[in-house]
Motif scaffolding. Sequence first.
Motif, PDB file in Angstrom:
ATOM      1  N   ALA A   7       2.477 -35.601  69.697  1.00 23.76           N
ATOM      2  CA  ALA A   7       1.393 -35.592  68.709  1.00 23.76           C
ATOM      3  C   ALA A   7       1.429 -34.286  67.911  1.00 23.76           C
ATOM      4  CB  ALA A   7       0.042 -35.766  69.392  1.00 23.76           C
ATOM      5  N   PHE A   8       1.628 -33.177  68.615  1.00 24.68           N
ATOM      6  CA  PHE A   8       1.714 -31.873  67.954  1.00 24.68           C
ATOM      7  C   PHE A   8       2.834 -31.882  66.909  1.00 24.68           C
ATOM      8  CE2 PHE A   8       3.779 -27.692  67.759  1.00 24.68           C
ATOM      9  CZ  PHE A   8       2.734 -26.919  67.276  1.00 24.68           C
ATOM     10  N   GLU A   9       3.978 -32.446  67.271  1.00 20.84           N
ATOM     11  CA  GLU A   9       5.113 -32.453  66.351  1.00 20.84           C
ATOM     12  C   GLU A   9       4.848 -33.288  65.100  1.00 20.84           C
ATOM     13  OE1 GLU A   9       8.656 -33.107  68.957  1.00 20.84           O
ATOM     14  OE2 GLU A   9       9.184 -31.164  68.064  1.00 20.84           O
ATOM     15  N   LEU A  19       9.571 -25.128  58.409  1.00 19.41           N
ATOM     16  CA  LEU A  19       9.649 -24.513  59.738  1.00 19.41           C
ATOM     17  C   LEU A  19       9.992 -25.562  60.794  1.00 19.41           C
ATOM     18  CD1 LEU A  19       9.388 -21.902  61.357  1.00 19.41           C
ATOM     19  CD2 LEU A  19       6.951 -22.422  61.638  1.00 19.41           C
ATOM     20  N   PHE A  20       9.449 -26.751  60.652  1.00 17.35           N
ATOM     21  CA  PHE A  20       9.741 -27.839  61.584  1.00 17.35           C
ATOM     22  C   PHE A  20      11.253 -28.122  61.596  1.00 17.35           C
ATOM     23  CE2 PHE A  20      10.394 -32.359  62.490  1.00 17.35           C
ATOM     24  CZ  PHE A  20       9.740 -32.485  63.704  1.00 17.35           C
ATOM     25  N   THR A  21      11.851 -28.205  60.420  1.00 19.19           N
ATOM     26  CA  THR A  21      13.294 -28.442  60.307  1.00 19.19           C
ATOM     27  C   THR A  21      14.090 -27.298  60.937  1.00 19.19           C
ATOM     28  OG1 THR A  21      12.957 -29.725  58.291  1.00 19.19           O
ATOM     29  CG2 THR A  21      15.176 -28.870  58.667  1.00 19.19           C
ATOM     30  N   HIS A  22      13.651 -26.076  60.691  1.00 20.38           N
ATOM     31  CA  HIS A  22      14.319 -24.900  61.269  1.00 20.38           C
ATOM     32  C   HIS A  22      14.257 -24.952  62.804  1.00 20.38           C
ATOM     33  CE1 HIS A  22      15.763 -20.796  61.627  1.00 20.38           C
ATOM     34  NE2 HIS A  22      14.702 -20.497  62.356  1.00 20.38           N
ATOM     35  N   ASN A  26      17.445 -25.459  65.462  1.00 15.90           N
ATOM     36  CA  ASN A  26      17.696 -24.448  66.489  1.00 15.90           C
ATOM     37  C   ASN A  26      17.270 -24.896  67.888  1.00 15.90           C
ATOM     38  OD1 ASN A  26      18.751 -21.831  65.202  1.00 15.90           O
ATOM     39  ND2 ASN A  26      17.159 -22.521  63.795  1.00 15.90           N
ATOM     40  N   SER A  27      16.946 -26.175  68.034  1.00 15.50           N
ATOM     41  CA  SER A  27      16.534 -26.756  69.330  1.00 15.50           C
ATOM     42  C   SER A  27      15.331 -26.055  69.943  1.00 15.50           C
ATOM     43  CB  SER A  27      17.703 -26.743  70.321  1.00 15.50           C
ATOM     44  OG  SER A  27      18.781 -27.464  69.807  1.00 15.50           O
ATOM     45  N   LEU A  28      14.394 -25.667  69.089  1.00 17.97           N
ATOM     46  CA  LEU A  28      13.158 -25.043  69.553  1.00 17.97           C
ATOM     47  C   LEU A  28      12.105 -26.130  69.747  1.00 17.97           C
ATOM     48  CD1 LEU A  28      13.473 -22.050  67.247  1.00 17.97           C
ATOM     49  CD2 LEU A  28      12.724 -21.791  69.610  1.00 17.97           C
ATOM     50  N   THR A  29      11.874 -26.489  70.973  1.00 20.62           N
ATOM     51  CA  THR A  29      10.920 -27.547  71.292  1.00 20.62           C
ATOM     52  C   THR A  29       9.554 -26.938  71.602  1.00 20.62           C
ATOM     53  OG1 THR A  29      11.682 -27.491  73.585  1.00 20.62           O
ATOM     54  CG2 THR A  29      12.705 -29.127  72.121  1.00 20.62           C
TER      55      THR A  29
END
Length: 144
Positions: A7-9, A19-22, A26-29
């Motif tokens: 939901a947050f995503e 920023l979401f794409t970045h 970079n696999s930042l979950t």
Amino acid sequence: MLTYFAAFEVFFEENLPKLFTHFKKNSLTPDIYLIDWIFTLYSKSLPLDLACRIWDVFCRDGEEFLFRTALGILRLFEDILTRMDFIHVAQFLTRLPEDLPADEVFASIAAVQMQSRNKKWAQVLTALQRDSREMEKGSPSLRH
């Protein structure tokens, strides 16, 4: 928590697409930073006076505000975060600056839109929870 992260995503992508794409690249979950922020109600990552103000609004508005706050923090530091790699983003989000001006943080939180395709936080969360239950019902390995 996976449903909350999902939901947050949804709102992360709507509010901060660059920023979401970045983060995706970079696999930042969300679990890298959100668990610490949410489980401690920001007391570990923000100055105590600011965390206390967030607690007040959380008590009034509910859990949605905790996720809106996360998006507000990301929004506040979007320019800095988009220039960092995985390690530096993870370190930065784990230890936010001590001198955060409360008015800037709350202005950034206020700029976050908690509506996605005409659905509010609770509606998105409920739909994801329902989808998750449906997937569990259909999976032979998850049946008891």
